[in-house]
Design an enzyme around this catalytic site. Structure first.
Site, PDB file in Angstrom:
ATOM      1  N   THR A 108       0.873  -1.175   0.000  1.00  0.00           N
ATOM      2  CA  THR A 108       0.000   0.000   0.000  1.00  0.00           C
ATOM      3  C   THR A 108       0.906   1.219   0.000  1.00  0.00           C
ATOM      4  OG1 THR A 108      -1.644  -1.206   1.288  1.00  0.00           O
ATOM      5  CG2 THR A 108      -1.868   1.189   1.193  1.00  0.00           C
TER       6      THR A 108
ATOM      7  N   LYS B  42      -7.845   1.186  -2.678  1.00  0.00           N
ATOM      8  CA  LYS B  42      -7.428   0.762  -1.323  1.00  0.00           C
ATOM      9  C   LYS B  42      -7.653   1.900  -0.316  1.00  0.00           C
ATOM     10  CE  LYS B  42      -5.213  -1.441   1.990  1.00  0.00           C
ATOM     11  NZ  LYS B  42      -5.476  -2.748   2.549  1.00  0.00           N
TER      12      LYS B  42
ATOM     13  N   LYS C 197       0.179   4.904   8.432  1.00  0.00           N
ATOM     14  CA  LYS C 197       0.737   5.193   7.101  1.00  0.00           C
ATOM     15  C   LYS C 197      -0.383   5.264   6.064  1.00  0.00           C
ATOM     16  CE  LYS C 197       1.861   1.783   4.765  1.00  0.00           C
ATOM     17  NZ  LYS C 197       1.473   0.844   3.730  1.00  0.00           N
TER      18      LYS C 197
HETATM   19  P1  NAD Z   1       5.917  -6.335   7.038  1.00  0.00           P
HETATM   20  O1  NAD Z   1       6.591  -5.174   7.690  1.00  0.00           O
HETATM   21  O2  NAD Z   1       5.538  -7.520   7.832  1.00  0.00           O
HETATM   22  O3  NAD Z   1       6.823  -6.857   5.799  1.00  0.00           O
HETATM   23  C1  NAD Z   1       7.608  -6.045   4.996  1.00  0.00           C
HETATM   24  C2  NAD Z   1       8.815  -6.861   4.557  1.00  0.00           C
HETATM   25  O4  NAD Z   1       9.599  -6.067   3.657  1.00  0.00           O
HETATM   26  C3  NAD Z   1       9.743  -7.255   5.720  1.00  0.00           C
HETATM   27  O5  NAD Z   1      10.023  -8.643   5.664  1.00  0.00           O
HETATM   28  C4  NAD Z   1      11.002  -6.411   5.478  1.00  0.00           C
HETATM   29  O6  NAD Z   1      12.201  -7.040   5.925  1.00  0.00           O
HETATM   30  C5  NAD Z   1      10.965  -6.286   3.972  1.00  0.00           C
HETATM   31  N1  NAD Z   1      11.738  -5.144   3.475  1.00  0.00           N
HETATM   32  C6  NAD Z   1      11.781  -3.879   3.960  1.00  0.00           C
HETATM   33  N2  NAD Z   1      12.609  -3.114   3.224  1.00  0.00           N
HETATM   34  C7  NAD Z   1      13.098  -3.924   2.252  1.00  0.00           C
HETATM   35  C8  NAD Z   1      13.998  -3.731   1.182  1.00  0.00           C
HETATM   36  N3  NAD Z   1      14.569  -2.532   0.953  1.00  0.00           N
HETATM   37  N4  NAD Z   1      14.289  -4.793   0.374  1.00  0.00           N
HETATM   38  C9  NAD Z   1      13.708  -5.997   0.597  1.00  0.00           C
HETATM   39  N5  NAD Z   1      12.849  -6.255   1.602  1.00  0.00           N
HETATM   40  C10 NAD Z   1      12.546  -5.223   2.411  1.00  0.00           C
HETATM   41  O7  NAD Z   1       4.645  -5.714   6.315  1.00  0.00           O
HETATM   42  P2  NAD Z   1       3.314  -6.492   5.856  1.00  0.00           P
HETATM   43  O8  NAD Z   1       2.353  -6.499   6.977  1.00  0.00           O
HETATM   44  O9  NAD Z   1       3.691  -7.754   5.179  1.00  0.00           O
HETATM   45  O10 NAD Z   1       2.743  -5.444   4.794  1.00  0.00           O
HETATM   46  C11 NAD Z   1       3.322  -5.293   3.517  1.00  0.00           C
HETATM   47  C12 NAD Z   1       2.458  -4.307   2.720  1.00  0.00           C
HETATM   48  O11 NAD Z   1       1.126  -4.849   2.617  1.00  0.00           O
HETATM   49  C13 NAD Z   1       2.335  -2.932   3.398  1.00  0.00           C
HETATM   50  O12 NAD Z   1       2.357  -1.923   2.415  1.00  0.00           O
HETATM   51  C14 NAD Z   1       0.987  -3.006   4.086  1.00  0.00           C
HETATM   52  O13 NAD Z   1       0.402  -1.714   4.233  1.00  0.00           O
HETATM   53  C15 NAD Z   1       0.204  -3.879   3.136  1.00  0.00           C
HETATM   54  N6  NAD Z   1      -0.899  -4.638   3.776  1.00  0.00           N
HETATM   55  C16 NAD Z   1      -0.692  -5.328   4.930  1.00  0.00           C
HETATM   56  C17 NAD Z   1      -1.758  -6.022   5.527  1.00  0.00           C
HETATM   57  C18 NAD Z   1      -1.586  -6.781   6.832  1.00  0.00           C
HETATM   58  O14 NAD Z   1      -2.604  -7.234   7.391  1.00  0.00           O
HETATM   59  N7  NAD Z   1      -0.363  -6.986   7.329  1.00  0.00           N
HETATM   60  C19 NAD Z   1      -3.025  -6.003   4.932  1.00  0.00           C
HETATM   61  C20 NAD Z   1      -3.201  -5.317   3.743  1.00  0.00           C
HETATM   62  C21 NAD Z   1      -2.132  -4.626   3.171  1.00  0.00           C
END
Ligand code: NAD
Length: 296
Positions: free
Chosen positions: A95, A170, A238
């Site tokens: 997102t 979204k 965010k």
């Molecule tokens: P998270 O923080 O659990 O995962 C993010 C991952 O990205 C981590 O494993 C981190 O190490 C990795 N990362 C960060 N910087 C990086 C880089 N430069 N290179 C490679 N890897 C890198 O987040 P999440 O909960 O999995 O969410 C991911 C996205 O999905 C976000 O944008 C969030 O808003 C969206 N989202 C999450 C949910 C939820 O329920 N968790 C639901 C809908 C949407």
């Protein structure tokens, strides 16, 4: 298909797992900034770990990313650009801002590749059980090529329009859910303070006009005061920040969303940055009189 998955967090991990599962049979290469995360994923799944973003994307027909926010996407796309294969599709499930999505689409187009903004709804459970809802912006022909692959982890996939339209959809979802969650916190707190059994109240309300995804999936945790799971307050702040920026640019009034943004900041100040954002309930509880006692 050769697929690179970048970002093995709460969402990216299970998404990559579905893609690598024998039923779908893609050749998956993963990359995360945490080498431990990638090594652990590879230990549990049929796929390989890439040494870098460049290594991950260089021969991928499809690149799937699930990263926290715009900043991380800029870092990763900047590193990948010189290595992305011509005609590859980049499917971004993060997102981020709509302007960021349009920028990445322009940059990928210069390389002869395609970028689809494809944020998701349905949470970690939806990612685990393969029932995510995906809202997609970008080139229609690229969407048609990517759509069958998403069936591995999504229940509903919809093309919303040009680049950025997935992110705007979204944001609309987040506008509609924040007020509902705050209202649920207020309603549950009201019932508890009135001496009712909140679980019975929820049992009744889920059959009535106030039912919602939040009520069905979050009321139990809100009643129990258990917030150590799910979608963090930080990530929701965010998302709401992206919404308010976009609304301000469009001169659209979002008073309830702006108010809940303040409440989420309060939750953060209570120590809830990593709690699921249904911890709006915690803020509500702490402001209310315990068990209906009168306040001074
Ligand atoms: P998270 O923080 O659990 O995962 C993010 C991952 O990205 C981590 O494993 C981190 O190490 C990795 N990362 C960060 N910087 C990086 C880089 N430069 N290179 C490679 N890897 C890198 O987040 P999440 O909960 O999995 O969410 C991911 C996205 O999905 C976000 O944008 C969030 O808003 C969206 N989202 C999450 C949910 C939820 O329920 N968790 C639901 C809908 C949407």
């Amino acid at each position: 298909m050769k697929v690179a998955v970048i970002g093995l967090g709460r969402m990216g991990w299970p998404i990559a797992g579905h893609l690598a599962a024998p039923a779908h049979g893609h050749e998956v290469k993963v990359f995360d900034i945490s080498a431990d995360a990638a090594a652990t994923w590879v230990g549990d799944h049929a796929g390989g770990a890439a040494a870098s973003v460049a290594d991950a994307v260089s021969d991928a027909e499809l690149v799937v990313s699930s990263l926290p926010a715009d900043t991380e996407m800029h870092t990763v796309v900047d590193e990948a650009l010189a290595h992305v294969a011509e005609n590859a599709i980049w499917l971004d499930h993060s997102t981020i801002s709509a302007s960021g999505a349009r920028h990445f689409a322009d940059e990928l187009a210069k390389r002869g590749a395609h970028f689809l903004d494809a944020p998701v709804s349905g949470g970690v459970d939806g990612a685990r059980n393969g029932s995510l809802t995906v809202m997609v912006g970008g080139d229609e022909a690229a969407f048609a090529r990517a759509e069958p692959t998403m069936a591995a982890y999504a229940g509903r996939v919809t093309h919303m329009g040009a680049s950025g339209a997935g992110q705007i959809t979204k944001m609309t979802n987040q506008i509609c859910v924040v007020g509902v969650a705050q209202a649920l916190a207020e309603g549950l707190d009201f019932a508890i303070n009135a001496g009712l059994d909140p679980e019975r109240v929820v049992h009744v309300m889920t059959q009535g006009s106030s039912t919602s995804w939040e009520m069905e999936n979050r009321a139990a945790q809100m009643i129990a005061g258990e917030y150590d799971f799910g979608f963090s307050t930080t990530l929701m702040r965010k998302d709401v920040g992206l919404v308010l920026d976009e609304a301000s640019a469009m001169n659209v009034s979002l008073p309830v969303t702006a108010m809940v943004a303040q409440f989420l900041a309060d939750v953060h100040a209570l120590g809830g940055a990593d709690w699921d954002w249904c911890s709006l309930m915690e803020r509500q509880r702490r402001l209310s009189a315990p068990n209906g006692a009168a306040q001074d």
